[in-house]
Design a protein around this motif. Structure first.
Motif, short mmCIF file in Angstrom:
data_model
loop_
_atom_site.label_atom_id
_atom_site.label_comp_id
_atom_site.label_asym_id
_atom_site.label_seq_id
_atom_site.Cartn_x
_atom_site.Cartn_y
_atom_site.Cartn_z
N UNK A 38 0.81 -1.21 0.00
CA UNK A 38 0.00 0.00 0.00
C UNK A 38 0.85 1.27 0.00
N UNK A 39 2.15 1.13 -0.18
CA UNK A 39 3.02 2.28 -0.39
C UNK A 39 3.22 3.17 0.81
N UNK A 40 3.57 2.62 1.95
CA UNK A 40 3.75 3.44 3.15
C UNK A 40 5.06 4.21 3.16
N UNK A 41 6.06 3.74 2.52
CA UNK A 41 7.36 4.42 2.42
C UNK A 41 8.04 4.59 3.77
N UNK A 42 7.77 3.73 4.70
CA UNK A 42 8.44 3.76 6.00
C UNK A 42 9.85 3.17 5.84
#
Length: 162
Positions: A66-70
């Motif tokens: 879901x593309x959290x980019x953490x």
């Protein structure tokens, strides 16, 4: 390097429900006395948990899908164009689902996978559950744990994506 056959086997093994983060959140909330339905087909977007008593739904998102980019996120090195488009479509669909549910009067929480895991020194799950439980009994419309950070990844220019 992973062969296409190995990659296919890995991807086939990934399920959309009953994931480790989802089970951890479900178990903890159930222990606190919260009762819910799991992924009912009647609601658009198929939220992971539905708390009818509180008119609230919870999505438990995997940081990669879901593309959290953490910090736990790593952009795939192979087939970057495909993955950039895939994750962009997932994020767009997620946003549309949240908007639709809010319009229908549901309260929406998003719990990111990284909010259920920790390093050897820290475990954010108790804090996440405490915050989520407080939100369920509140009147706030939305919650996101942890909040989304801006992308640190440069999108491939060929995608035409932001």
């Amino acid at each position: 390097m992973i062969t296409p056959t190995q990659r296919s086997a890995n991807m086939a093994a990934i399920h959309s429900r009953d994931t480790k983060p989802e089970l951890a959140v479900r178990k903890a909330l159930f222990a606190l006395g919260f009762r819910y339905r799991v992924a009912p087909k009647a609601l658009k977007g198929r939220p992971d948990l539905v708390f009818a008593k509180y008119k609230a739904v919870v999505f438990i998102h995997g940081c990669f899908w879901h593309g959290h980019w953490c910090p736990a996120y790593r952009q795939p090195k192979s087939n970057g164009y495909f993955w950039a488009q895939k994750i962009y479509r997932n994020r767009t669909r997620d946003h549309d689902d949240v908007v639709r549910l809010l319009e229908l009067g549901w309260r929406v929480a998003i719990v990111w996978e990284c909010a259920t895991k920790g390093s050897k020194k820290s475990n954010p799950l108790p804090t996440t559950i405490t915050t989520l439980a407080a939100w369920l009994t509140s009147t706030e419309a939305e919650l996101e744990l942890p909040p989304l950070r801006p992308p640190t990844v440069v999108w491939p220019s060929a995608t035409g994506l932001p």
